[in-house]
Motif scaffolding. Structure first.
Motif, PDB file in Angstrom:
ATOM      1  N   UNK A  77       0.800  -1.223   0.000  1.00  0.00           N
ATOM      2  CA  UNK A  77       0.000   0.000   0.000  1.00  0.00           C
ATOM      3  C   UNK A  77       0.834   1.275   0.000  1.00  0.00           C
ATOM      4  N   UNK A  78       2.141   1.162   0.121  1.00  0.00           N
ATOM      5  CA  UNK A  78       2.997   2.338   0.058  1.00  0.00           C
ATOM      6  C   UNK A  78       3.306   2.672  -1.394  1.00  0.00           C
ATOM      7  N   UNK A  79       2.874   3.844  -1.894  1.00  0.00           N
ATOM      8  CA  UNK A  79       3.164   4.188  -3.286  1.00  0.00           C
ATOM      9  C   UNK A  79       4.614   4.627  -3.461  1.00  0.00           C
ATOM     10  N   UNK A  80       5.066   4.685  -4.699  1.00  0.00           N
ATOM     11  CA  UNK A  80       6.441   5.057  -5.005  1.00  0.00           C
ATOM     12  C   UNK A  80       6.768   6.462  -4.514  1.00  0.00           C
ATOM     13  N   UNK A  81       5.783   7.382  -4.546  1.00  0.00           N
ATOM     14  CA  UNK A  81       6.067   8.765  -4.113  1.00  0.00           C
ATOM     15  C   UNK A  81       6.413   8.830  -2.626  1.00  0.00           C
ATOM     16  N   UNK A  82       5.837   7.947  -1.818  1.00  0.00           N
ATOM     17  CA  UNK A  82       6.162   7.909  -0.390  1.00  0.00           C
ATOM     18  C   UNK A  82       7.564   7.347  -0.182  1.00  0.00           C
ATOM     19  N   UNK A  83       7.882   6.278  -0.898  1.00  0.00           N
ATOM     20  CA  UNK A  83       9.231   5.700  -0.825  1.00  0.00           C
ATOM     21  C   UNK A  83      10.267   6.735  -1.268  1.00  0.00           C
ATOM     22  N   UNK A  84       9.943   7.485  -2.314  1.00  0.00           N
ATOM     23  CA  UNK A  84      10.854   8.521  -2.815  1.00  0.00           C
ATOM     24  C   UNK A  84      11.088   9.597  -1.756  1.00  0.00           C
ATOM     25  N   UNK A  85      10.034   9.969  -1.036  1.00  0.00           N
ATOM     26  CA  UNK A  85      10.188  10.972   0.026  1.00  0.00           C
ATOM     27  C   UNK A  85      11.010  10.420   1.188  1.00  0.00           C
ATOM     28  N   UNK A  86      10.788   9.162   1.540  1.00  0.00           N
ATOM     29  CA  UNK A  86      11.618   8.549   2.587  1.00  0.00           C
ATOM     30  C   UNK A  86      13.088   8.555   2.178  1.00  0.00           C
ATOM     31  N   UNK A  87      13.348   8.202   0.905  1.00  0.00           N
ATOM     32  CA  UNK A  87      14.738   8.191   0.417  1.00  0.00           C
ATOM     33  C   UNK A  87      15.316   9.604   0.406  1.00  0.00           C
ATOM     34  N   UNK A  88      14.516  10.601   0.038  1.00  0.00           N
ATOM     35  CA  UNK A  88      15.002  11.985   0.045  1.00  0.00           C
ATOM     36  C   UNK A  88      15.461  12.392   1.434  1.00  0.00           C
ATOM     37  N   UNK A  89      14.705  11.978   2.455  1.00  0.00           N
ATOM     38  CA  UNK A  89      15.079  12.321   3.833  1.00  0.00           C
ATOM     39  C   UNK A  89      16.368  11.604   4.240  1.00  0.00           C
ATOM     40  N   UNK A  90      16.503  10.352   3.820  1.00  0.00           N
ATOM     41  CA  UNK A  90      17.750   9.619   4.108  1.00  0.00           C
ATOM     42  C   UNK A  90      18.928  10.295   3.418  1.00  0.00           C
ATOM     43  N   UNK A  91      18.734  10.637   2.134  1.00  0.00           N
ATOM     44  CA  UNK A  91      19.807  11.262   1.363  1.00  0.00           C
ATOM     45  C   UNK A  91      20.234  12.586   1.994  1.00  0.00           C
ATOM     46  N   UNK A  92      19.271  13.360   2.439  1.00  0.00           N
ATOM     47  CA  UNK A  92      19.587  14.645   3.072  1.00  0.00           C
ATOM     48  C   UNK A  92      20.378  14.435   4.360  1.00  0.00           C
ATOM     49  N   UNK A  93      19.962  13.450   5.162  1.00  0.00           N
ATOM     50  CA  UNK A  93      20.650  13.180   6.429  1.00  0.00           C
ATOM     51  C   UNK A  93      22.036  12.596   6.198  1.00  0.00           C
ATOM     52  N   UNK A  94      22.174  11.740   5.176  1.00  0.00           N
ATOM     53  CA  UNK A  94      23.448  11.054   4.934  1.00  0.00           C
ATOM     54  C   UNK A  94      24.403  11.883   4.096  1.00  0.00           C
ATOM     55  N   UNK A  95      23.839  12.749   3.243  1.00  0.00           N
ATOM     56  CA  UNK A  95      24.692  13.593   2.434  1.00  0.00           C
ATOM     57  C   UNK A  95      24.916  13.117   1.012  1.00  0.00           C
ATOM     58  N   UNK A  96      24.001  12.283   0.461  1.00  0.00           N
ATOM     59  CA  UNK A  96      24.151  11.878  -0.936  1.00  0.00           C
ATOM     60  C   UNK A  96      23.013  12.433  -1.786  1.00  0.00           C
ATOM     61  N   UNK A  97      23.186  12.368  -3.098  1.00  0.00           N
ATOM     62  CA  UNK A  97      22.219  12.901  -4.049  1.00  0.00           C
ATOM     63  C   UNK A  97      21.235  11.797  -4.443  1.00  0.00           C
ATOM     64  N   UNK A  98      19.949  11.936  -4.121  1.00  0.00           N
ATOM     65  CA  UNK A  98      18.991  10.873  -4.460  1.00  0.00           C
ATOM     66  C   UNK A  98      18.772  10.726  -5.964  1.00  0.00           C
ATOM     67  N   UNK A  99      19.194  11.724  -6.747  1.00  0.00           N
ATOM     68  CA  UNK A  99      19.029  11.650  -8.200  1.00  0.00           C
ATOM     69  C   UNK A  99      20.095  10.764  -8.852  1.00  0.00           C
ATOM     70  N   UNK A 100      21.189  10.478  -8.120  1.00  0.00           N
ATOM     71  CA  UNK A 100      22.221   9.566  -8.655  1.00  0.00           C
ATOM     72  C   UNK A 100      22.310   8.329  -7.761  1.00  0.00           C
ATOM     73  N   UNK A 101      21.140   7.791  -7.446  1.00  0.00           N
ATOM     74  CA  UNK A 101      21.011   6.646  -6.548  1.00  0.00           C
ATOM     75  C   UNK A 101      20.617   5.424  -7.372  1.00  0.00           C
ATOM     76  N   UNK A 102      21.332   4.318  -7.185  1.00  0.00           N
ATOM     77  CA  UNK A 102      21.036   3.080  -7.929  1.00  0.00           C
ATOM     78  C   UNK A 102      20.900   1.921  -6.941  1.00  0.00           C
TER      79      UNK A 102
END
Length: 435
Positions: free
Chosen positions: A219-244
């Motif tokens: 039930x979790x859509x991709x946009x929610x997962x993307x927002x969770x990843x954005x928060x991780x990326x911000x905290x960790x210091x990486x760019x979510x746009x170059x994430x594989x």
């Protein structure tokens, strides 16, 4: 059979805005007469600007609909994204999936874009048109028009931006975002970590709160997962746009970044700075690899099948062949996974772990012995030439802080398929080479 009805009054013509209670009453009476089930749950979405005194004025009108009184909720919001996401939460609380949407004809194609991004294939939607009657004082429910119009690309972009802004505004759930790191991997060369389940916006109990995987069965859509990843990326210091992230197949294929990407693979390697690679885990092991000499790194997803197929050494071998790494320079950290305290496999599968080392299996003669996939992974890595001191797992403490917890034993920290069943969340291990 329809389980809920959603009525969209978000964008009514100006001449009808002052009579929403009456219009709503008429619409609800029609639903009561026409619905295939008595008194389904009904959700009405209205624009926040209409709120002053309106909710109170609705209540007397609704008293005439005794069967719906406790099943109807009016949701006021500033945006369609906010209204729909709020309604989604209420549908999920009741585990409802089959929804009839009654909305103005001109809104249908736009609302479908919102639904496509805020919901997953778990939900089924059917649509009916809400039309203004000829006297301009009433609403009528009509069969939907068959033709669908393509929503202009710029309008889709505006909708996606609205959804993203709303999700970014939501508070973190169930504690602060936490990232586990190992001192074995040199911090001046590599950025790395293992995520936990706290600090995201996923609200469904088994996915709460920093779930990092979306599928048609959850039930979790991709946009929610993307927002969770954005928060991780911000905290960790990486760019979510170059994430594989690996495209798991529970096998041993390895992707080389910059080359043709396989359809599925459980290992990934790179020597490109600023590219973050990752492997998931929700009982399976997220394994990270780092070579500080050749400045290359890797990530692997190692479940019991991948462990037996040698996915970790396949990732090591890719680093050696592609980047000229020396096996003795490669550092390996095993992330959180299900431990031998909890994990069982049928006896036939357990035999293969017993062949790696009898210590990988406990209660071998039982129908479902306990399996230690982490010990098996370490043994296979050592057999492949990785130095024992260059491997960190739960057998080696990391400055008194172990990063290889049992996921099944720590429901407050980690997701676990073994523990939570099919609607489970996912954490990741990630690594990149600093610029």
């Amino acid at each position: 059979m329809v389980e809920a009805v959603l009525i969209d009054l978000f964008s009514l013509p100006a001449n009808l805005q002052n009579n929403i209670p009456g219009l709503l009453l008429n619409t609800l009476e029609t639903i009561e007469k026409c619905s295939s089930i008595p008194a389904p749950f009904v959700y009405v979405m209205c624009c926040q600007r209409q709120e002053n005194g309106e909710q109170e004025s609705l209540l007397p009108a609704l008293r005439n609909l005794q069967s719906l009184k406790k099943r109807l909720q009016v949701v006021h919001a500033l945006t369609t994204a906010a209204a729909l996401y709020t309604i989604k939460q209420r549908l999920d609380e009741k585990d409802l999936s089959i929804i009839k949407v009654i909305l103005p004809t001109l809104r249908k194609d736009l609302v479908k874009v919102y639904i496509d991004h805020l919901f997953t294939a778990v939900y089924q939607f059917e649509f009916e048109d809400l039309q203004v009657a000829s006297d301009c004082k009433n609403l009528q429910i009509a069969e939907p028009r068959s033709e669908e119009q393509m929503v202009p690309t710029q309008d889709v972009a505006v909708i996606l931006s609205e959804i993203q802004m709303y999700l970014e505004s939501l508070p973190s759930l169930n504690g602060e975002l936490t990232i586990l790191r190992s001192s074995l991997i040199p911090d001046d060369i590599f950025l790395h970590g293992f995520t936990t389940r706290t600090g995201g916006i996923s609200y469904i109990p088994t996915l709460s709160s920093c779930n990092l995987f979306s599928s048609s069965k959850r039930r979790d859509p991709q946009v929610v997962v993307k927002e969770n990843l954005r928060r991780i990326a911000k905290a960790a210091g990486f760019n979510p746009e170059t994430f594989h992230r690996v495209k798991t197949d529970h096998a041993n294929a390895v992707c080389i970044t910059g080359k043709t990407e396989p359809d599925s693979y459980d290992g990934i390697v790179t020597n490109q700075k600023g590219v973050t690679i990752a492997a998931p885990g929700a009982d399976c092991i997220p394994v990270l690899f780092a070579d500080p000499v050749r400045k290359a790194c890797g990530a692997a997803h190692s479940g019991w099948k991948g462990t037996l197929l040698g996915v970790s050494m396949a990732t090591v071998n890719a680093m050696v062949s592609e980047y000229g790494c020396n096996v003795k320079d490669i550092l390996v950290v095993l992330g959180p996974s299900v431990g031998p305290c909890c994990y069982k496999l049928p006896h036939e599968s357990a035999k293969e772990f017993h062949q790696i080392d009898p210590k990988c299996v406990r209660l071998f003669d039982s129908a479902c012995p306990y399996i230690d996939i982490r010990r098996a992974t370490r043994i296979l890595l050592e057999n492949g030439g990785i130095l024992p001191e260059n491997i960190r797992d739960d057998s080696v403490t990391d400055q008194n802080q172990n990063v290889t917890f049992c996921t099944a034993c720590h429901p407050d920290k980690f997701y676990s398929h073994f523990r939570d069943g099919n609607n489970f969340g996912t954490q990741i291990g990630f690594i990149s080479i600093r610029d």
